[in-house]
Design a protein around this motif. Structure first.
Motif, PDB file in Angstrom:
ATOM      1  N   SER A 141     -10.547  46.078  22.454  1.00  0.00           N
ATOM      2  CA  SER A 141     -11.301  46.044  23.704  1.00  0.00           C
ATOM      3  C   SER A 141     -10.431  45.465  24.797  1.00  0.00           C
ATOM      4  CB  SER A 141     -12.556  45.179  23.557  1.00  0.00           C
ATOM      5  OG  SER A 141     -13.416  45.721  22.603  1.00  0.00           O
ATOM      6  N   LEU A 142     -10.674  45.905  26.008  1.00  0.00           N
ATOM      7  CA  LEU A 142      -9.946  45.415  27.183  1.00  0.00           C
ATOM      8  C   LEU A 142     -10.917  44.754  28.141  1.00  0.00           C
ATOM      9  CD1 LEU A 142      -7.698  48.451  28.160  1.00  0.00           C
ATOM     10  CD2 LEU A 142      -7.018  46.387  26.979  1.00  0.00           C
ATOM     11  N   TYR A 143     -10.451  43.692  28.772  1.00  0.00           N
ATOM     12  CA  TYR A 143     -11.235  43.010  29.795  1.00  0.00           C
ATOM     13  C   TYR A 143     -10.323  42.709  30.973  1.00  0.00           C
ATOM     14  CZ  TYR A 143     -14.311  42.423  25.822  1.00  0.00           C
ATOM     15  OH  TYR A 143     -15.089  42.657  24.725  1.00  0.00           O
ATOM     16  N   LEU A 144     -10.746  43.092  32.151  1.00  0.00           N
ATOM     17  CA  LEU A 144      -9.986  42.809  33.367  1.00  0.00           C
ATOM     18  C   LEU A 144     -10.517  41.515  33.949  1.00  0.00           C
ATOM     19  CD1 LEU A 144      -7.882  43.740  35.430  1.00  0.00           C
ATOM     20  CD2 LEU A 144      -9.708  44.980  36.599  1.00  0.00           C
ATOM     21  N   ASN A 145      -9.666  40.493  34.001  1.00  0.00           N
ATOM     22  CA  ASN A 145     -10.078  39.183  34.484  1.00  0.00           C
ATOM     23  C   ASN A 145      -9.849  39.021  35.982  1.00  0.00           C
ATOM     24  OD1 ASN A 145     -10.662  38.399  31.795  1.00  0.00           O
ATOM     25  ND2 ASN A 145      -8.493  38.032  31.477  1.00  0.00           N
ATOM     26  N   ASN A 146      -8.709  39.509  36.472  1.00  0.00           N
ATOM     27  CA  ASN A 146      -8.341  39.384  37.881  1.00  0.00           C
ATOM     28  C   ASN A 146      -7.441  40.527  38.271  1.00  0.00           C
ATOM     29  OD1 ASN A 146      -9.378  37.251  39.476  1.00  0.00           O
ATOM     30  ND2 ASN A 146      -8.292  35.778  38.183  1.00  0.00           N
ATOM     31  N   SER A 147      -7.454  40.857  39.541  1.00  0.00           N
ATOM     32  CA  SER A 147      -6.536  41.877  40.059  1.00  0.00           C
ATOM     33  C   SER A 147      -6.125  41.478  41.470  1.00  0.00           C
ATOM     34  CB  SER A 147      -7.200  43.247  40.051  1.00  0.00           C
ATOM     35  OG  SER A 147      -8.443  43.219  40.714  1.00  0.00           O
ATOM     36  N   SER A 166      -7.435  55.210  23.096  1.00  0.00           N
ATOM     37  CA  SER A 166      -7.203  54.602  24.412  1.00  0.00           C
ATOM     38  C   SER A 166      -8.448  53.896  24.932  1.00  0.00           C
ATOM     39  CB  SER A 166      -6.753  55.657  25.419  1.00  0.00           C
ATOM     40  OG  SER A 166      -7.776  56.588  25.651  1.00  0.00           O
ATOM     41  N   GLN A 167      -8.193  52.932  25.775  1.00  0.00           N
ATOM     42  CA  GLN A 167      -9.231  52.190  26.493  1.00  0.00           C
ATOM     43  C   GLN A 167      -8.746  52.043  27.926  1.00  0.00           C
ATOM     44  OE1 GLN A 167     -12.140  50.319  25.568  1.00  0.00           O
ATOM     45  NE2 GLN A 167     -12.167  51.296  23.580  1.00  0.00           N
ATOM     46  N   SER A 168      -9.674  51.912  28.848  1.00  0.00           N
ATOM     47  CA  SER A 168      -9.268  51.716  30.236  1.00  0.00           C
ATOM     48  C   SER A 168     -10.227  50.746  30.925  1.00  0.00           C
ATOM     49  CB  SER A 168      -9.223  53.042  30.985  1.00  0.00           C
ATOM     50  OG  SER A 168     -10.492  53.648  31.008  1.00  0.00           O
ATOM     51  N   VAL A 169      -9.691  50.107  31.950  1.00  0.00           N
ATOM     52  CA  VAL A 169     -10.493  49.239  32.820  1.00  0.00           C
ATOM     53  C   VAL A 169     -10.174  49.634  34.261  1.00  0.00           C
ATOM     54  CG1 VAL A 169     -10.761  47.276  31.267  1.00  0.00           C
ATOM     55  CG2 VAL A 169      -8.739  47.427  32.688  1.00  0.00           C
ATOM     56  N   THR A 170     -11.160  49.493  35.121  1.00  0.00           N
ATOM     57  CA  THR A 170     -11.022  49.947  36.500  1.00  0.00           C
ATOM     58  C   THR A 170     -11.252  48.808  37.470  1.00  0.00           C
ATOM     59  OG1 THR A 170     -11.802  52.129  35.856  1.00  0.00           O
ATOM     60  CG2 THR A 170     -11.902  51.611  38.188  1.00  0.00           C
ATOM     61  N   SER A 171     -10.466  48.826  38.535  1.00  0.00           N
ATOM     62  CA  SER A 171     -10.645  47.878  39.622  1.00  0.00           C
ATOM     63  C   SER A 171     -10.707  48.677  40.922  1.00  0.00           C
ATOM     64  CB  SER A 171      -9.483  46.890  39.668  1.00  0.00           C
ATOM     65  OG  SER A 171      -9.652  45.994  40.740  1.00  0.00           O
ATOM     66  N   ILE A 172     -11.647  48.332  41.753  1.00  0.00           N
ATOM     67  CA  ILE A 172     -11.789  49.017  43.033  1.00  0.00           C
ATOM     68  C   ILE A 172     -11.213  48.163  44.151  1.00  0.00           C
ATOM     69  CG2 ILE A 172     -13.462  49.964  44.671  1.00  0.00           C
ATOM     70  CD1 ILE A 172     -15.253  50.574  42.232  1.00  0.00           C
ATOM     71  N   ILE A 173     -11.358  46.878  44.023  1.00  0.00           N
ATOM     72  CA  ILE A 173     -10.894  45.959  45.059  1.00  0.00           C
ATOM     73  C   ILE A 173      -9.857  45.015  44.459  1.00  0.00           C
ATOM     74  CG2 ILE A 173     -11.585  44.109  46.632  1.00  0.00           C
ATOM     75  CD1 ILE A 173     -14.368  45.386  46.699  1.00  0.00           C
ATOM     76  N   LEU A 174      -8.756  44.818  45.191  1.00  0.00           N
ATOM     77  CA  LEU A 174      -7.737  43.857  44.788  1.00  0.00           C
ATOM     78  C   LEU A 174      -7.748  42.696  45.771  1.00  0.00           C
ATOM     79  CD1 LEU A 174      -4.694  46.207  44.068  1.00  0.00           C
ATOM     80  CD2 LEU A 174      -6.385  45.364  42.467  1.00  0.00           C
ATOM     81  N   LYS A 175      -7.692  41.483  45.249  1.00  0.00           N
ATOM     82  CA  LYS A 175      -7.546  40.316  46.116  1.00  0.00           C
ATOM     83  C   LYS A 175      -6.096  40.222  46.551  1.00  0.00           C
ATOM     84  CE  LYS A 175      -9.983  38.117  42.742  1.00  0.00           C
ATOM     85  NZ  LYS A 175     -10.243  36.990  41.891  1.00  0.00           N
TER      86      LYS A 175
END
Length: 177
Positions: free
Chosen positions: A49-55, A162-171
Motif C-alpha cells: 500500500s502507498l500513502y502520500l504524506n506530503n507534497s 502497481s499502486q498509485s497516489v495522486t496529489s492535486i495541490i503542492l505546497k
C-alpha cells in the motif's frame, strides 16, 4: 464354522465403514492443506500500500522540483522492489496531456541542501516492513506556463503489480532551506 460365516457380512460392513471414515478424514485433511498452501502462496505475492504524506514544489536556480513524502507498507512475506514514476497531467489550452518522469535519486545532486531522507532509485522494502522517505523529481522545462491538473505517483513492482497516489495541490517549500 457356521458362526464365522454368520459374522463375515458384519465384518465386511465394519471394514467398509472404517474405509469410508478414513476416506472422509483424508478428504478434509487435503482440503485443509490446500487452504494453507493457498494462504502461503498469497502471502508471498506482491501486496503493498502507498500513502502520500506530503507534497511540495521547490524552485532552485530557476529549475522546478517536486518532492513527495511517501509511506510504503509491504504486506507481503517477501522482500519487494519498486520503480517509481511521476505522471503529470497538464494543459496549455483546452486539451489535457501527460508526461511521465522516472524517479532518479541523482536529481538530488542538483539540490544539495535538502535535509530529507530519500529513497534510492531502485526502491526496496523488506518483508512486512513499512518505510517512509522522500522522492524528488525535476519538472521538465517544457511545462513552463502549463496548467497542472494533477501529479500521480506510480509504483510498479517486478510482477507488474502497481499502486498509485495522486496529489492535486503542492505546497511551496521555502527557498531558504
Amino acid at each position: 464354522m457356521d458362526t464365522l460365516k454368520d459374522f463375515l457380512p458384519i465384518i465386511a460392513i465394519f471394514i467398509s465403514l472404517l474405509a469410508l471414515i478414513v476416506s472422509i478424514l483424508n478428504y478434509f485433511n487435503v482440503k485443509l492443506n490446500r487452504k494453507i498452501s493457498e494462504k502461503q502462496f498469497l502471502n508471498r505475492q506482491s501486496m503493498f500500500s502507498l500513502y502520500l504524506n506530503n507534497s511540495y514544489a521547490y524552485i532552485k536556480d530557476d529549475k522546478k522540483y517536486t518532492l513527495f513524502n511517501v509511506t510504503i507498507l509491504n504486506k507481503s512475506e517477501t522482500k519487494n522492489s519498486f520503480i517509481a514514476t511521476l505522471e503529470i497531467t497538464y494543459s496549455f489550452s483546452d486539451s489535457l496531456s501527460k508526461v511521465k518522469i522516472p524517479y532518479d535519486r541523482q536529481t538530488l545532486t542538483k539540490v544539495k541542501n535538502l535535509e530529507y531522507t530519500f529513497y534510492e532509485t531502485n526502491i526496496t522494502v523488506s518483508e512486512k516492513e513499512t518505510t517512509t522517505k522522500w522522492l524528488i523529481f525535476e519538472i521538465p522545462s517544457k511545462l513552463e506556463g502549463a496548467i497542472i491538473d494533477k501529479y500521480e505517483l506510480n509504483f510498479i513492482d517486478p510482477h507488474n503489480y502497481s499502486q498509485s497516489v495522486t496529489s492535486i495541490i503542492l505546497k511551496k517549500l521555502p527557498d531558504e532551506i
